[in-house]
Write an enzyme that holds these catalytic residues in place. Structure first.
Site, PDB file in Angstrom:
ATOM      1  N   GLY A  42      11.686  30.233  34.078  1.00 28.50           N
ATOM      2  CA  GLY A  42      12.947  30.699  33.482  1.00 28.50           C
ATOM      3  C   GLY A  42      13.550  29.629  32.604  1.00 28.50           C
ATOM      4  O   GLY A  42      12.882  28.655  32.248  1.00 28.50           O
ATOM      5  N   ASN A  43      14.809  29.778  32.234  1.00 29.98           N
ATOM      6  CA  ASN A  43      15.494  28.746  31.443  1.00 29.98           C
ATOM      7  C   ASN A  43      16.976  28.727  31.808  1.00 29.98           C
ATOM      8  O   ASN A  43      17.442  29.543  32.595  1.00 29.98           O
ATOM      9  CB  ASN A  43      15.269  28.969  29.943  1.00 29.98           C
ATOM     10  CG  ASN A  43      15.800  30.314  29.490  1.00 29.98           C
ATOM     11  OD1 ASN A  43      16.989  30.571  29.544  1.00 29.98           O
ATOM     12  ND2 ASN A  43      14.901  31.211  29.075  1.00 29.98           N
ATOM     13  N   TYR A  44      17.692  27.780  31.239  1.00 29.75           N
ATOM     14  CA  TYR A  44      19.076  27.521  31.651  1.00 29.75           C
ATOM     15  C   TYR A  44      20.117  28.451  31.026  1.00 29.75           C
ATOM     16  O   TYR A  44      21.306  28.249  31.210  1.00 29.75           O
ATOM     17  CB  TYR A  44      19.461  26.086  31.299  1.00 29.75           C
ATOM     18  CG  TYR A  44      18.820  25.046  32.192  1.00 29.75           C
ATOM     19  CD1 TYR A  44      18.929  25.137  33.575  1.00 29.75           C
ATOM     20  CD2 TYR A  44      18.122  23.973  31.646  1.00 29.75           C
ATOM     21  CE1 TYR A  44      18.358  24.190  34.388  1.00 29.75           C
ATOM     22  CE2 TYR A  44      17.549  23.012  32.457  1.00 29.75           C
ATOM     23  CZ  TYR A  44      17.667  23.120  33.836  1.00 29.75           C
ATOM     24  OH  TYR A  44      17.106  22.185  34.649  1.00 29.75           O
TER      25      TYR A  44
ATOM     26  N   ALA B 271      17.857  34.274  25.596  1.00 36.85           N
ATOM     27  CA  ALA B 271      16.892  33.177  25.514  1.00 36.85           C
ATOM     28  C   ALA B 271      15.621  33.679  26.197  1.00 36.85           C
ATOM     29  O   ALA B 271      15.444  33.533  27.404  1.00 36.85           O
ATOM     30  CB  ALA B 271      17.432  31.941  26.206  1.00 36.85           C
TER      31      ALA B 271
END
Ligand code: CTP
Length: 395
Positions: free
Chosen positions: A207-209, A275
């Site tokens: 995943g990402n922030y 994102a």
């Protein structure tokens, strides 16, 4: 402003004497105004003055003492097209930020369905205190519009920031709001927001922030302007406030693409703020991958669909599509090549170099890039950035 329903909240500060003038100006412009005043507010300005100017009894208590008649904050919240709190003291701002509903004003705020504006007024030290600034930031994150205090001589004779904005300027902000409010009515806006999670096994993901805050702020701003919004959200810890937002929760890029192809097809405006993970594991393990079985581990990744590019390729005349870009080098030329590649009309560029911009913050600093021009904006709350982005869209 003709026929608009405005709740004017007045709390207990010396600037309350200016509220009578503000009320007069609003009524003159054709608004129907219901005053809600805190018990301390009544020490600074008498309800008789306010009811004479508004033509309505002033509401302050939950009950009328003699008759026992109950004043419904819920009905007032539904009735209001706009709630303006002027002046808002440090105490009222603190209560609003924390949901302390111990008076009619804050209770009505919690029931308000439409836009809320707050015009703070206090001494300069109170305004500068970290507690006040924290509460203001909370209100902004909740979608409240702050009419920032001006500098000048204060009631304490100290000079500094804390003076309530002049009634004429508050009226101007209200006029601007109503001008914007219906500007997207009848339009559909589709938005992707947040990160995507790409499953490795039943308990792990890539995943990402991304927090989704920018996409959710855009959704609320479009809804506040009258649009019907389809918000396709990856896994985020955020709630939707406006009833005009239809939320579609997804997890992976593939799920987001499938929802986007459906929702962007008939949208007037499409905004790709998610994102999206560029890659996903080629296979997802059906059960938890055990550690003791391996010393090294390699995950084979395959490319995810480019959601903006796929929707962009199917774009019809009259649709306006907006993408985001987070670049570290050659920002403008990279943004413009993304415009072409993904058939977008506008790119909102975040620079990682700017403090307070990008992921997991409540603020953002952007440059809006079109084929013809680019414009840089100062650091602002994400809700204000959302308003700048929508203002720049040309339908
Ligand atoms: N985007 C998308 N689907 C993807 C990747 C990106 O919809 N799989 C959208 C983003 O929501 C954003 C825009 O495309 O609006 C640009 O995203 P960015 O990550 O900057 O672009 P990439 O195409 O991934 O380019 P690169 O990683 O090479 O910078």
């Amino acid at each position: 402003m003709k026929g608009k329903h405005i709740v004017l909240g007045i709390s207990g500060g010396i600037a309350a004497y200016k509220s009578a003038h503000l009320l007069r100006l609003l009524v003159k412009q054709g608004a129907e105004v219901q005053v809600v005043i805190t018990p301390n507010g009544k020490e600074f300005i008498t309800p008789v003055t306010l009811s004479a100017l508004s033509g309505k009894p002033v509401v302050s208590e939950f009950f009328t003492a003699n008759s026992g008649e109950w004043h419904s904050h819920v009905d007032l919240g539904i009735w209001a097209d706009l709630m303006v709190i002027a002046p808002a003291t440090a105490s009222t701002i603190g209560k609003m930020a924390n949901g302390v509903a111990d008076n009619m004003l804050v209770t009505t705020y919690l029931s308000a369905k439409e836009h809320v504006m707050v015009a703070p007024a206090m001494d300069l030290d109170m305004w500068a205190h970290p507690s006040t600034q924290r509460n203001i930031a909370t209100l902004e994150a909740d979608g409240v519009e702050i009419i920032y205090p001006a500098s000048g001589e204060l009631a304490s004779h100290l000079v500094g920031k804390g003076r309530m904005e002049e009634p004429e300027n508050i009226v101007e902000r209200i006029r601007e709001y109503f001008g914007r409010a219906g500007s997207l009515s009848g339009k559909k806006v589709a938005i992707t927001a947040g990160p995507t999670y790409e499953r490795i096994d039943p308990v792990r993901f890539i995943g990402n922030y991304s927090s989704g805050k920018m996409g959710f702020a855009l959704a609320e701003e479009c809804a506040a302007r009258g649009a019907e919004v389809a918000l396709i959200a990856g896994p985020v810890a955020l709630d939707v406030k406006s009833p005009r937002i239809r939320r579609i929760d997804v997890e992976s890029a593939v799920e987001m693409r499938d929802a986007a192809l459906r929702e962007f097809a008939d949208a007037d405006i499409g905004i790709f703020s998610a994102a999206v993970a560029d890659y996903r594991p080629e296979t997802t393990a059906g059960s938890k991958i055990k550690r003791e079985k391996r010393d090294n581990m390699t995950l084979e990744l395959v490319k995810n669909p480019d959601i903006a590019a796929e929707c962009g390729a199917a774009k019809r005349p009259g649709q306006f599509f907006v993408g985001f870009a987070l670049e570290t080098d050659n920002e403008l030329s990279n943004s413009r090549s993304k415009l072409e590649r993904k058939h977008l009309d506008m790119i909102v560029l975040n620079s990682l170099r700017d403090k307070g911009a990008g992921f997991r913050t409540d603020t953002n600093k952007v440059t809006i890039v079109t084929r013809e021009a680019e414009k840089s904006y100062p650091l602002k709350s994400k809700r204000e950035v959302a308003a700048d982005i929508i203002d720049a869209i040309q339908l």
